[in-house]
Design a protein around this motif. Structure first.
Motif, PDB file in Angstrom:
ATOM      1  N   ILE A 193      34.937  43.512  34.616  1.00 11.55           N
ATOM      2  CA  ILE A 193      35.313  43.011  35.937  1.00 11.55           C
ATOM      3  C   ILE A 193      35.754  41.563  35.820  1.00 11.55           C
ATOM      4  O   ILE A 193      35.101  40.738  35.158  1.00 11.55           O
ATOM      5  CB  ILE A 193      34.140  43.147  36.916  1.00 11.55           C
ATOM      6  N   ALA A 194      36.856  41.212  36.461  1.00 11.86           N
ATOM      7  CA  ALA A 194      37.423  39.872  36.389  1.00 11.86           C
ATOM      8  C   ALA A 194      36.442  38.832  36.927  1.00 11.86           C
ATOM      9  O   ALA A 194      35.670  39.092  37.858  1.00 11.86           O
ATOM     10  CB  ALA A 194      38.730  39.812  37.172  1.00 11.86           C
ATOM     11  N   ALA A 195      36.499  37.631  36.355  1.00 12.31           N
ATOM     12  CA  ALA A 195      35.561  36.568  36.706  1.00 12.31           C
ATOM     13  C   ALA A 195      35.667  36.155  38.163  1.00 12.31           C
ATOM     14  O   ALA A 195      34.659  35.787  38.786  1.00 12.31           O
ATOM     15  CB  ALA A 195      35.783  35.369  35.797  1.00 12.31           C
ATOM     16  N   ASP A 196      36.871  36.200  38.723  1.00 12.85           N
ATOM     17  CA  ASP A 196      37.046  35.731  40.096  1.00 12.85           C
ATOM     18  C   ASP A 196      36.967  36.851  41.130  1.00 12.85           C
ATOM     19  O   ASP A 196      37.218  36.628  42.316  1.00 12.85           O
ATOM     20  CB  ASP A 196      38.383  35.005  40.240  1.00 12.85           C
ATOM     21  N   ALA A 197      36.584  38.051  40.695  1.00 10.79           N
ATOM     22  CA  ALA A 197      36.571  39.193  41.614  1.00 10.79           C
ATOM     23  C   ALA A 197      35.336  39.210  42.505  1.00 10.79           C
ATOM     24  O   ALA A 197      35.389  39.677  43.647  1.00 10.79           O
ATOM     25  CB  ALA A 197      36.659  40.501  40.829  1.00 10.79           C
ATOM     26  N   VAL A 198      34.204  38.736  41.979  1.00  5.71           N
ATOM     27  CA  VAL A 198      32.946  38.826  42.720  1.00  5.71           C
ATOM     28  C   VAL A 198      32.833  37.657  43.691  1.00  5.71           C
ATOM     29  O   VAL A 198      32.764  36.493  43.290  1.00  5.71           O
ATOM     30  CB  VAL A 198      31.744  38.845  41.761  1.00  5.71           C
ATOM     31  N   LYS A 199      32.836  37.987  44.974  1.00  9.65           N
ATOM     32  CA  LYS A 199      32.711  37.000  46.048  1.00  9.65           C
ATOM     33  C   LYS A 199      32.200  37.728  47.279  1.00  9.65           C
ATOM     34  O   LYS A 199      32.292  38.964  47.364  1.00  9.65           O
ATOM     35  CB  LYS A 199      34.051  36.327  46.324  1.00  9.65           C
ATOM     36  N   PRO A 200      31.629  37.029  48.226  1.00  7.89           N
ATOM     37  CA  PRO A 200      31.116  37.702  49.432  1.00  7.89           C
ATOM     38  C   PRO A 200      32.189  38.541  50.111  1.00  7.89           C
ATOM     39  O   PRO A 200      33.353  38.135  50.228  1.00  7.89           O
ATOM     40  CB  PRO A 200      30.674  36.534  50.315  1.00  7.89           C
ATOM     41  N   ASP A 201      31.775  39.762  50.514  1.00  6.54           N
ATOM     42  CA  ASP A 201      32.598  40.719  51.264  1.00  6.54           C
ATOM     43  C   ASP A 201      33.703  41.386  50.437  1.00  6.54           C
ATOM     44  O   ASP A 201      34.467  42.194  50.967  1.00  6.54           O
ATOM     45  CB  ASP A 201      33.231  40.062  52.496  1.00  6.54           C
ATOM     46  N   ALA A 202      33.791  41.091  49.142  1.00  8.60           N
ATOM     47  CA  ALA A 202      34.815  41.720  48.302  1.00  8.60           C
ATOM     48  C   ALA A 202      34.366  43.112  47.875  1.00  8.60           C
ATOM     49  O   ALA A 202      33.173  43.410  47.819  1.00  8.60           O
ATOM     50  CB  ALA A 202      35.081  40.865  47.073  1.00  8.60           C
ATOM     51  N   GLU A 203      35.343  43.976  47.586  1.00  9.12           N
ATOM     52  CA  GLU A 203      35.068  45.248  46.908  1.00  9.12           C
ATOM     53  C   GLU A 203      35.723  45.151  45.544  1.00  9.12           C
ATOM     54  O   GLU A 203      36.939  45.007  45.441  1.00  9.12           O
ATOM     55  CB  GLU A 203      35.619  46.445  47.677  1.00  9.12           C
ATOM     56  N   VAL A 204      34.916  45.216  44.500  1.00  3.60           N
ATOM     57  CA  VAL A 204      35.414  44.986  43.144  1.00  3.60           C
ATOM     58  C   VAL A 204      35.496  46.292  42.373  1.00  3.60           C
ATOM     59  O   VAL A 204      34.776  47.260  42.637  1.00  3.60           O
ATOM     60  CB  VAL A 204      34.543  43.972  42.383  1.00  3.60           C
ATOM     61  N   ASP A 205      36.396  46.310  41.424  1.00  4.54           N
ATOM     62  CA  ASP A 205      36.558  47.426  40.495  1.00  4.54           C
ATOM     63  C   ASP A 205      36.758  46.802  39.123  1.00  4.54           C
ATOM     64  O   ASP A 205      36.864  45.578  38.987  1.00  4.54           O
ATOM     65  CB  ASP A 205      37.751  48.282  40.903  1.00  4.54           C
ATOM     66  N   GLY A 206      36.826  47.610  38.103  1.00  4.99           N
ATOM     67  CA  GLY A 206      37.012  47.067  36.772  1.00  4.99           C
ATOM     68  C   GLY A 206      37.698  48.053  35.859  1.00  4.99           C
ATOM     69  O   GLY A 206      37.705  49.262  36.100  1.00  4.99           O
ATOM     70  N   THR A 207      38.260  47.534  34.792  1.00  6.31           N
ATOM     71  CA  THR A 207      38.920  48.353  33.784  1.00  6.31           C
ATOM     72  C   THR A 207      37.881  49.023  32.902  1.00  6.31           C
ATOM     73  O   THR A 207      36.949  48.372  32.405  1.00  6.31           O
ATOM     74  CB  THR A 207      39.837  47.480  32.918  1.00  6.31           C
ATOM     75  N   VAL A 208      38.004  50.319  32.689  1.00  4.87           N
ATOM     76  CA  VAL A 208      37.103  51.039  31.781  1.00  4.87           C
ATOM     77  C   VAL A 208      37.469  50.664  30.352  1.00  4.87           C
ATOM     78  O   VAL A 208      38.608  50.871  29.918  1.00  4.87           O
ATOM     79  CB  VAL A 208      37.202  52.562  31.985  1.00  4.87           C
ATOM     80  N   ILE A 209      36.519  50.098  29.619  1.00  2.11           N
ATOM     81  CA  ILE A 209      36.778  49.714  28.230  1.00  2.11           C
ATOM     82  C   ILE A 209      36.115  50.664  27.229  1.00  2.11           C
ATOM     83  O   ILE A 209      36.415  50.628  26.039  1.00  2.11           O
ATOM     84  CB  ILE A 209      36.328  48.275  27.957  1.00  2.11           C
ATOM     85  N   PHE A 210      35.210  51.505  27.743  1.00  2.00           N
ATOM     86  CA  PHE A 210      34.570  52.510  26.877  1.00  2.00           C
ATOM     87  C   PHE A 210      34.016  53.619  27.747  1.00  2.00           C
ATOM     88  O   PHE A 210      33.428  53.363  28.795  1.00  2.00           O
ATOM     89  CB  PHE A 210      33.434  51.895  26.058  1.00  2.00           C
ATOM     90  N   GLU A 211      34.187  54.861  27.299  1.00  2.00           N
ATOM     91  CA  GLU A 211      33.568  56.013  27.948  1.00  2.00           C
ATOM     92  C   GLU A 211      33.185  57.010  26.873  1.00  2.00           C
ATOM     93  O   GLU A 211      33.990  57.348  26.011  1.00  2.00           O
ATOM     94  CB  GLU A 211      34.509  56.643  28.968  1.00  2.00           C
ATOM     95  N   SER A 212      31.942  57.452  26.920  1.00  2.00           N
ATOM     96  CA  SER A 212      31.443  58.357  25.882  1.00  2.00           C
ATOM     97  C   SER A 212      32.006  59.756  26.050  1.00  2.00           C
ATOM     98  O   SER A 212      32.525  60.124  27.110  1.00  2.00           O
ATOM     99  CB  SER A 212      29.914  58.414  25.929  1.00  2.00           C
ATOM    100  N   ASP A 213      31.903  60.544  24.989  1.00  4.28           N
ATOM    101  CA  ASP A 213      32.210  61.967  25.075  1.00  4.28           C
ATOM    102  C   ASP A 213      31.050  62.731  24.447  1.00  4.28           C
ATOM    103  O   ASP A 213      30.124  62.123  23.881  1.00  4.28           O
ATOM    104  CB  ASP A 213      33.570  62.285  24.427  1.00  4.28           C
ATOM    105  N   PRO A 214      31.032  64.067  24.536  1.00  2.00           N
ATOM    106  CA  PRO A 214      29.862  64.824  24.089  1.00  2.00           C
ATOM    107  C   PRO A 214      29.512  64.671  22.615  1.00  2.00           C
ATOM    108  O   PRO A 214      28.393  64.994  22.212  1.00  2.00           O
ATOM    109  CB  PRO A 214      30.251  66.278  24.405  1.00  2.00           C
ATOM    110  N   SER A 215      30.445  64.153  21.796  1.00  5.20           N
ATOM    111  CA  SER A 215      30.157  64.004  20.365  1.00  5.20           C
ATOM    112  C   SER A 215      29.374  62.734  20.058  1.00  5.20           C
ATOM    113  O   SER A 215      28.936  62.535  18.928  1.00  5.20           O
ATOM    114  CB  SER A 215      31.464  63.991  19.564  1.00  5.20           C
ATOM    115  N   HIS A 216      29.190  61.849  21.043  1.00  7.82           N
ATOM    116  CA  HIS A 216      28.600  60.544  20.779  1.00  7.82           C
ATOM    117  C   HIS A 216      27.077  60.586  20.794  1.00  7.82           C
ATOM    118  O   HIS A 216      26.471  61.312  21.593  1.00  7.82           O
ATOM    119  CB  HIS A 216      29.094  59.534  21.804  1.00  7.82           C
TER     120      HIS A 216
END
Length: 348
Positions: free
Chosen positions: A279-302
């Motif tokens: 999540i970007a450094a400047d995204a978190v502030k009162p009344d904001a709705e934040v999202d973020g880039t997925v940098i890792f997601e597991s799969d069943p082999s992990h």
């Protein structure tokens, strides 16, 4: 009988009789009453994927290695929050039975090899009584900065402050006075889906020095999860967008002020899944709705489990992420310690 998340993780979905048996068999143990030295054995995890053992890159991360941790001490387990010292050599974790784990991190050829000088100790309340004997027993999140440890408590939706630098595990809890502007919002969080993630914003963050906490999830569906800036000049509430059934389990700040958000999911058909968002450094502030880039997601082999704790530290040019799992004190689950580094060009 209503299935709780804990019961689901230790065998939910079975008949009511089996659920009751599981609850009795794998009950959360009481924390040790005093500091207790323990032995921990560590089986190395050299590859994250069991089907592609030579693979090291996963999303924006490079897998450095991991450990399957075990101890003959029955109180060992349930780790939900994690901190590593700036040099990575010390580890502190908080278990969800109001118990500390402290240890020295051992490495060999740049990979995790074990934990030494390991100790369990009870979190202490303001009067020296074990916190696990009070109504603030469900400790779920941890951050340590500038000699102060903060621990998030579910069910009672509280944050405890400890003078860690002065007293370590002997420090006594002091409840943090929650700001009036967010108190009602926090008190209305679902009973067992409270302040699951907590962190202190670094100096380069727009929130420099502020304590930030995020709840596990909303009551139902993929509605946004509530987050809170609890201290500093920008006190207020914000929301974190949810998707794909993931619950938030921890957060960690990068030196740049960006946030890594650890999320995990469980179902009878897919088992455990884990995801990391940035999540970007400047995204978190009162009344904001934040999202973020997925940098890792597991799969069943992990090789993962119920990953609930996240810590970040720097090693030279490497940004190192460490994850720990909560085994729910169940022999059907594992306590895993996994270490990754950001790929070149992805660091803060």
């Amino acid at each position: 009988m209503r299935l709780s998340r804990r019961l689901f993780l230790i065998g939910g979905g079975a008949a009511a009789a089996a659920t009751i048996l599981a609850e009795r068999t794998f009950a959360r143990p009481r924390a040790a009453t005093n500091t207790l030295s323990i032995e921990i054995s560590a089986r190395p995890i050299d590859h994250l994927s069991v089907t592609d053992r030579g693979r090291s890159r996963f999303g924006d991360l490079s897998f450095r290695g991991g450990l399957d941790l075990r101890s003959p001490e029955s109180r060992f387990g349930g780790f939900s929050g994690l901190w590593r010292s700036p040099d990575g050599q010390r580890l502190v974790s908080v278990a969800d039975n109001a118990q500390w784990l402290t240890a020295r991190v051992q490495t060999s050829d740049g990979r995790l090899s074990g934990l030494a000088d390991a100790r369990l100790a009870p979190l202490l309340s303001w009067n020296g009584r074990p916190l696990g004997e009070t109504r603030y027993y469900d400790t779920e999140s941890l951050t340590i900065a500038n000699g102060v440890a903060y621990v998030g408590v579910e069910r009672k939706h509280a944050v405890m402050r400890f003078d860690w630098g002065a007293d370590g595990v002997a420090a006594k809890a002091r409840p943090l006075n929650l700001p009036d502007s967010v108190r009602r919002d926090i008190e209305n969080l679902p009973n067992n889906q409270g302040l699951e993630a907590i962190g202190i914003a670094p100096l380069r963050s727009p929130l420099a020095g502020a304590l930030v906490a995020i709840a596990e999830r909303a009551e139902a569906g993929d509605r946004p999860t509530r987050g809170f800036i609890l201290t500093g000049p920008r006190v207020g509430a914000f929301s974190v967008r949810r998707s794909d059934g993931y619950d938030i389990s921890d957060l960690a700040f990068l030196p740049s002020g960006e946030i890594f958000l650890l999320e995990r999911s469980f179902s009878l058909f897919q088992g455990f899944r884990v995801r990391l968002r940035r999540i970007a450094a400047d995204a978190v502030k009162p009344d904001a709705e934040v999202d973020g880039t997925v940098i890792f997601e597991s799969d069943p082999s992990h090789q993962i489990d119920n990953m609930e704790g996240l810590a970040v530290h720097q090693e030279a040019e490497d940004t190192v992420l460490t994850l720990i799992s909560d085994n729910n004190f169940s022999p059907l689950q594992r306590t895993l310690l996994l270490e990754f580094s950001l790929m070149p060009g992805k660091s803060a």
